[in-house]
Design an enzyme around this catalytic site. Structure first.
Site, PDB file in Angstrom:
ATOM      1  N   ASP A 244       0.326   1.840  -3.364  1.00  0.00           N
ATOM      2  CA  ASP A 244       1.620  -0.645  -3.048  1.00  0.00           C
ATOM      3  C   ASP A 244       0.646  -0.816  -3.278  1.00  0.00           C
ATOM      4  O   ASP A 244       0.705  -1.646  -1.434  1.00  0.00           O
ATOM      5  CB  ASP A 244       2.401  -0.187  -1.952  1.00  0.00           C
ATOM      6  CG  ASP A 244       3.622  -1.429  -2.043  1.00  0.00           C
ATOM      7  OD1 ASP A 244       2.982  -2.643  -3.472  1.00  0.00           O
ATOM      8  OD2 ASP A 244       5.004  -1.685  -1.977  1.00  0.00           O
TER       9      ASP A 244
ATOM     10  N   HIS B 207      10.932 -10.452   9.772  1.00  0.00           N
ATOM     11  CA  HIS B 207      11.538 -10.615   8.117  1.00  0.00           C
ATOM     12  C   HIS B 207      12.724 -10.284   8.246  1.00  0.00           C
ATOM     13  O   HIS B 207      13.367  -9.611   7.652  1.00  0.00           O
ATOM     14  CB  HIS B 207      10.882 -10.357   7.178  1.00  0.00           C
ATOM     15  CG  HIS B 207       9.023 -10.626   6.899  1.00  0.00           C
ATOM     16  ND1 HIS B 207       9.396 -12.059   6.727  1.00  0.00           N
ATOM     17  CD2 HIS B 207       8.396 -10.331   7.892  1.00  0.00           C
ATOM     18  CE1 HIS B 207       8.265 -12.902   7.247  1.00  0.00           C
ATOM     19  NE2 HIS B 207       7.265 -11.686   6.813  1.00  0.00           N
TER      20      HIS B 207
ATOM     21  N   TYR C  99      -3.524  -9.149   9.653  1.00  0.00           N
ATOM     22  CA  TYR C  99      -4.282  -6.777   7.892  1.00  0.00           C
ATOM     23  C   TYR C  99      -6.292  -7.987   7.913  1.00  0.00           C
ATOM     24  O   TYR C  99      -6.401  -6.743   7.892  1.00  0.00           O
ATOM     25  CB  TYR C  99      -3.601  -8.181   6.888  1.00  0.00           C
ATOM     26  CG  TYR C  99      -1.954  -8.119   7.590  1.00  0.00           C
ATOM     27  CD1 TYR C  99      -1.524  -6.792   8.145  1.00  0.00           C
ATOM     28  CD2 TYR C  99      -1.276  -9.488   7.258  1.00  0.00           C
ATOM     29  CE1 TYR C  99       0.306  -7.074   7.926  1.00  0.00           C
ATOM     30  CE2 TYR C  99       0.162  -9.109   7.855  1.00  0.00           C
ATOM     31  CZ  TYR C  99       1.159  -8.103   7.599  1.00  0.00           C
ATOM     32  OH  TYR C  99       2.481  -8.134   8.229  1.00  0.00           O
TER      33      TYR C  99
HETATM   34  N1  Q9C Z   1       0.674 -11.918  -0.881  1.00  0.00           N
HETATM   35  C1  Q9C Z   1       4.498  -9.302   8.074  1.00  0.00           C
HETATM   36  O1  Q9C Z   1       3.167 -11.024   8.383  1.00  0.00           O
HETATM   37  N2  Q9C Z   1       3.671  -9.300   1.242  1.00  0.00           N
HETATM   38  N3  Q9C Z   1       4.946  -9.222   6.698  1.00  0.00           N
HETATM   39  C2  Q9C Z   1       3.777 -10.579   0.319  1.00  0.00           C
HETATM   40  C3  Q9C Z   1       1.975 -11.853  -0.892  1.00  0.00           C
HETATM   41  C4  Q9C Z   1       4.741  -9.679   1.993  1.00  0.00           C
HETATM   42  C5  Q9C Z   1       3.928 -10.003   5.533  1.00  0.00           C
HETATM   43  C6  Q9C Z   1       3.104 -11.303  -0.510  1.00  0.00           C
HETATM   44  C7  Q9C Z   1       3.867  -9.624   3.093  1.00  0.00           C
HETATM   45  C8  Q9C Z   1       4.542  -9.258   4.398  1.00  0.00           C
HETATM   46  C9  Q9C Z   1       4.705  -9.410   9.150  1.00  0.00           C
HETATM   47 ZN    ZN Z   2       3.047 -12.567   8.524  1.00  0.00          ZN
END
Ligand code: Q9C
Ligand code: ZN
Length: 655
Positions: free
Chosen positions: A20, A135, A305
């Protein structure tokens, strides 16, 4: 008082079991990279290490429905296909057999941190956790988040510790819509989030992430959204958002506790955020929050990340929580136009609910001020600051990127930052300047000042050589007296200690009649012994104005001066009332040592005259000092008060 670091190795267990591309960035190495770097820097060892506990069913129930908690509990026994099927029912979520355990540890870590801070075991702390939380909603997992760690911590602080005002600062690059939904009608929780938005074209694509979502019912004005409509926001944009939006509201709100949704996907290098803020910026953001709530700051990891950027930013945050001075910020401190638009639209949306924004809405703009100054002056980064009357003092040094190195070798500048790194290598050159071993020194022994000082402030024995002191004093009649000369000798010695990087800050007392001359000497000495730029803040009126070189190396700010005046962009005075009791020296010493300043209490409104003076000065200084800019240029042209500016002393001269 100390910093807690809450962690549990088990939180590295949850991971993505199938393919994924959206979820693969949320991986166990995020935690290990951050922790390894903290160890490598010796930061972990300086913290009170707490092992995370699992949050109980009741604690999770503070924000989640019992049905949702049971649903997540059941994932423990599901096979991979069932896990994947269930994950598919949510947006950007994966479950693993260990997810329930990890998510309970993540929520529990936040509760332990809150307990440690609110019982006074520590001053502040960081919970290094995954999965993240902001979230997650009452009955839904979302965006890698299972339980809403920060929201649970806030509800717990209210219920178990009886708090009435909690500030949540969400500096993650995504909108923590979960936290917003959970507290949108609750005036006891002020939720601030900035986030990549791009006019709604960025995940989670919500209308309610925009600046005009301000809460509902009793909670109107207690949701603060700052949508970034472009990528590439950097240090100046983030600092401007704090100074112009978050901090005015936060001071007015007067929180008892600050919770940080500390996502580092808002840092440079992160694939999600695409922003430009360097890790050092998080030291400054943390530092700015430490003036609130008596320094009770609980940070909990959310996103982040890019492992290198994440690890570095986590170190900057922890280092600042521990009380180390924030390293210099790279780049010119000029917010971009898009950031200013966002900040201004959030200020406009919040203005009906906050006095601090209403005051700033008044205006005294000058048409002439719109003309750019001859030299592009934008940011001013002082390396040394002198704070005078009733007692002179000083902290903090830096050599920002692109600035000339210090004049003398062995100065206090961060060695790693000299020579300046290329922009592309911002991440490869961590600033390794060690904090000086002596945090605060008292240079002069005026008995009434010694009395109010914290006991562990180091008393300085040394003095500059007599001959040298006399040479510096010679041009000044007021320094002829023995008392003034002795004071000067001690101050010069203190300054040298600071410029050599041995002492971080200090307080020196000087006879009132010799204040201006002592300052003149201190400024000259500072500038000729390695400081590139110097900030001088005078409280109250001096026996005479300072003798400034007007070469732009000294920024002079007189608070409590005779009148509101900007003689130049480097010479500013305001008539604000100042309190200069001997107790001030004690408070100053504590704050210089790294203690949180006492809370200002429920905000009182400034007098109309004070507001007018400040607005006048802002109008004068805004064209030269870009960080003062909050309004759009087009708007300022339309501003009805603009005519006032024609009277500006130097606003119209820059053509
Ligand atoms: N490129 C947190 O940072 N995907 N969650 C977005 C856009 C979900 C992020 C796709 C990102 C969740 C805690
Ligand atoms: Zn985030």
């Amino acid at each position: 008082m100390g910093t807690a670091l809450v962690y549990h190795e088990d939180m590295t267990a949850t991971r993505l079991l199938w393919d994924d591309p959206e979820c693969e960035i949320e991986r166990p190495e995020r935690l290990t990279a951050a922790l390894d770097r903290l160890r490598q820097r010796g930061l972990e060892q300086r913290c009170l290490r707490l092992s995370a506990r699992e949050a109980s069913k009741e604690e999770l129930g503070l924000v989640h429905s019992p049905e949702y908690v049971s649903l997540v509990r059941k994932t423990q026994v599901l096979g991979e296909e069932e896990l994947q099927a269930l994950s598919g029912q949510f947006d950007a979520i994966y479950f693993h057999p260990s997810t329930f355990h990890c998510a309970r540890l993540a929520a529990g870590a936040g509760l332990q941190l809150v307990d440690a801070v609110l019982t006074g075991a520590v001053q502040n702390g960081l919970a290094l956790v995954r999965p993240p939380g902001h979230h997650s909603q009452r009955a839904a997992a979302n965006g890698f988040c299972v339980f809403n760690n920060v929201a649970i911590a806030a509800a717990y602080a209210k219920q178990k510790h009886g708090l009435h005002r909690i500030l949540i600062v969400d500096w993650d690059v995504h909108h923590g819509q979960g936290i917003q939904y959970l507290f949108e009608d609750d005036p006891s929780v002020l939720y601030f989030s900035w986030h990549r938005y791009e006019h709604g074209r960025f995940w989670p694509f919500l209308r309610e992430s925009d600046a005009d979502a301000v809460g509902r019912g009793q909670g109107l004005g207690f949701t603060v959204n700052l949508p970034w409509n472009q990528v590439g926001m950097g240090n100046a944009d983030y600092v401007a958002a704090f100074l112009h939006l978050l901090l005015p509201l936060a001071f007015e709100f007067d929180p008892e506790l600050v919770l940080v949704s500390a996502g580092f996907d808002s840092a440079i290098g992160d694939p999600e955020g695409q922003m430009q803020a360097t890790p050092e910026c998080f030291a400054h953001l943390t530092h700015l929050l430490q003036v609130l709530a008596g320094g009770r700051v609980c940070a909990m990891l959310e996103g982040g990340y890019h492992l290198e950027s994440l690890a570095e930013s986590v170190c900057m945050t922890v280092q600042t929580l521990l009380g180390d001075p924030a390293p210099p910020l790279s780049g010119l401190m000029v917010p971009c136009q898009s950031a200013l638009e966002s900040i201004q639209s959030a200020r406009a949306a919040q203005a009906p609910y906050w006095k601090s924004l209403q005051l700033q809405g008044q205006c005294g703009q000058v048409l002439g001020c719109r003309i750019p100054p001859q030299a592009p002056c934008s940011g001013y980064d002082s390396e040394l600051s002198l704070d005078v009357t009733p007692v002179p003092t000083s902290p903090s040094t830096h050599s920002p990127e692109g600035r000339p190195p210090p004049l003398l070798p062995g100065g206090p500048m961060c060695k790693a930052a000299v020579p300046a790194p290329a922009p592309s290598s911002l991440l490869d050159q961590p600033c390794l300047c060690p904090a000086p071993s002596v945090r605060t020194t008292v240079a002069l022994t005026a008995p009434d000042i010694t009395l109010v000082l914290p006991p562990d402030v180091i008393q300085q024995e040394g003095s500059a050589l007599r001959e040298e002191t006399e040479a510096w004093a010679r041009p000044h009649e007021s320094l002829a007296r023995e008392e003034a000369l002795t004071a000067l000798g001690k101050l010069l010695y203190l300054l040298d200690g600071m410029l050599d990087g041995q002492v971080n800050s200090g307080i020196a007392a000087t006879p009132a009649s010799a204040a201006a001359a002592t300052l003149d000497v201190a400024i000259q000495r500072g500038l000729s012994h390695g400081a590139q730029r110097l900030l001088c803040v005078a409280l109250g009126q001096l026996d005479r104005p300072p003798d400034l070189a007007h070469d732009g190396r000294t920024l002079w700010l007189n608070i409590g001066g005779k009148e509101a005046a900007a003689l130049s962009m480097f010479h500013v005075s305001t008539p604000l009332p100042v309190d200069s009791t001997p107790q001030l020296a004690g408070i100053l010493a504590r704050v210089l040592r790294g203690e949180a300043p006492p809370s200002l209490g429920p905000s009182s409104v400034a007098s109309p005259e004070d507001v007018q003076a400040l607005m006048y000065l802002r109008g004068q200084l805004e064209p030269q000092w870009k960080m003062l800019q909050v309004r759009l240029i087009a708007e300022a042209w339309l501003c009805p008060g603009a005519r006032l500016c024609r009277r500006g002393r130097w606003g119209g001269q820059g053509k």
